[in-house]
Scaffold this active site. Structure first.
Site, PDB file in Angstrom:
ATOM      1  NE  ARG A  92      -1.640  -2.473   2.736  1.00  0.00           N
ATOM      2  CZ  ARG A  92      -1.614  -3.628   2.300  1.00  0.00           C
ATOM      3  NH1 ARG A  92      -2.908  -3.972   1.851  1.00  0.00           N
ATOM      4  NH2 ARG A  92      -0.713  -4.670   2.679  1.00  0.00           N
ATOM      5  CB  THR A  93       3.565   2.379   2.107  1.00  0.00           C
ATOM      6  OG1 THR A  93       2.893   1.979   3.213  1.00  0.00           O
ATOM      7  CG2 THR A  93       4.044   3.919   2.654  1.00  0.00           C
ATOM      8  CE  LYS A 121      28.058  -3.131  -8.870  1.00  0.00           C
ATOM      9  NZ  LYS A 121      28.167  -2.055  -9.699  1.00  0.00           N
ATOM     10  NE  ARG A 142       7.265   0.588   4.507  1.00  0.00           N
ATOM     11  CZ  ARG A 142       5.972   0.070   4.553  1.00  0.00           C
ATOM     12  NH1 ARG A 142       5.896  -1.419   4.433  1.00  0.00           N
ATOM     13  NH2 ARG A 142       4.866   0.993   4.997  1.00  0.00           N
ATOM     14  CG  HIS A 175       3.996   3.879   8.428  1.00  0.00           C
ATOM     15  ND1 HIS A 175       4.161   4.566   7.677  1.00  0.00           N
ATOM     16  CD2 HIS A 175       3.388   2.796   8.117  1.00  0.00           C
ATOM     17  CE1 HIS A 175       3.813   3.931   6.242  1.00  0.00           C
ATOM     18  NE2 HIS A 175       3.243   2.941   7.011  1.00  0.00           N
TER      19      HIS A 175
END
Ligand code: CP
Length: 365
Positions: A92-93, A121, A142, A175
């Site tokens: 959703r986000t 790397k 996130r 959040h």
């Protein structure tokens, strides 16, 4: 010796000094000319800002109903580019931010799997994000580590190309944009009864590790006379830090494990999932949490004008048979996320007053 003057901007403070600040002092460093430059913590939003985001989201939702309106919206940020850096799973986000970029004309790119970037790397995540800032005007991120988005915003503020950062979920701590869409959904759903003020709201489930609860509980303190119930097994109850914050704001709340006693009492129930991905060895993973599920039979106990919410994804916290009940608002939350995140981005780029003008012309007789 005279006291050191308070820091004014993020680039004037060392990382250790930043970490020593409380949430309110930190939040002050993310604002610029009365609007969010970064969006990192719920504490940076005051009530006028919430009211503004709510009004903007509603105007944008209405403007987007027509082709002409959508074409207009897509012109607003067509010269900008955004990077969606999601180092943790999301449906959703991620998609609502992606859609918000499309609505505003922001061109966007994504890194969702470090294995496809030069992190494989051995490049540090900080160097990765600094690279993004060379190409993009906004970073939406996130990350599983609490405070990492703040660290990135601080790091970029010390470079010659600082760009705004949006926290799309950080560790178990915050959040903030989920909380913005939750408040918007509450306000819209309870509109005929005067909105959030004066309401009784229950949070249910994993309140110890749920970042959405931490962010939303704070935003609700900005509304008058809200009473909160925190309903969870003892091992998953709300953290003492959030309790202390609520006490400092003189918010009335109670902790309980008796979900069925709370259901008939409240105006809104905010269900949450058991977040066992954070801690597979947590003692709560062994306990039966089924008495914190909302079953079809509970609909009879819920007030006719109450609402049921969930940030999603869900497991068994809400039976699918409940979805068709008009009081179930979690799918509306999903959609509202797109409008609220669009509003936030426009506000951060100082394009929100253009929405006022367009909407005024659209609705003029
Ligand atoms: N509510 C929420 O954050 O959902 P996602 O994890 O799917 O983004």
């Amino acid at each position: 010796m005279s006291a050191q003057p308070a820091p004014i901007t993020l680039n004037e403070i060392s990382w250790p000094d930043y970490q020593g600040l409380d949430s309110f002092a930190k939040a002050g460093l993310f604002q610029h000319k009365g609007r969010p430059y970064h969006a990192l913590l719920p504490q940076q939003f005051d009530r006028p800002m919430l009211d503004r985001i709510e009004a903007l989201a509603t105007m944008i939702r209405k403007i987007a109903k027509t082709r002409g309106g959508m074409n207009y919206l897509q012109s607003l940020l067509s010269e900008k580019r955004a990077m969606l850096y999601f180092a943790q799973p999301s449906t959703r986000t991620f998609l609502s931010f992606y859609a918000a970029c499309q609505i505003t004309g922001l061109h966007c790119a994504e890194v969702r799997d470090a294995h496809t970037s030069s992190e494989i790397k051995g490049e540090s995540q900080e160097d990765s994000v600094r690279t993004f800032s060379s190409y993009f005007d906004l970073i939406i991120m996130r990350h599983p580590a609490g405070g990492f988005a703040e660290r990135i915003a601080w790091m970029l503020s010390h470079t010659d190309r600082p760009v705004p950062v949006i926290n799309a979920g950080s560790g178990k701590d915050q959040h903030p944009t989920q909380a913005l869409l939750d408040v918007y959904t509450l306000q819209r759903s309870l509109e005929k009864r005067g909105g959030v003020a004066g309401k009784k709201i229950a949070f249910v489930g994993d309140l110890a590790r749920g970042r959405t609860v931490r962010s939303l509980a704070w935003l609700l303190t900005l509304y008058e006379d809200v009473f909160m119930y925190f309903v969870a097994p003892e091992t998953l109850q709300l953290g003492e830090d959030v309790q202390a914050l609520l006490q400092s704001r003189k918010v009335s709340f109670t902790l309980t494990d008796d979900f069925e006693a709370v259901i008939p009492e409240v105006d809104a129930i905010y269900m949450t999932r058991i977040q066992d991905e954070w801690d597979t060895a947590h003692e709560s993973n062994l306990i039966d949490t089924s008495k914190f599920h909302f079953e079809e039979r509970h609909l009879k106990m819920l007030r006719p004008d109450a609402i049921l919410m969930h940030p999603l994804p869900r497991r068994k916290e809400i039976a699918p048979e409940v979805d068709a009940d008009p009081r179930a608002k979690y799918w509306r939350q999903v959609r509202n996320g797109m409008w609220v995140r669009t509003a936030l981005i426009l506000m951060m780029f100082d394009r929100d007053t253009e929405i006022d003008r367009y909407y005024h012309d659209l609705t003029r007789d």
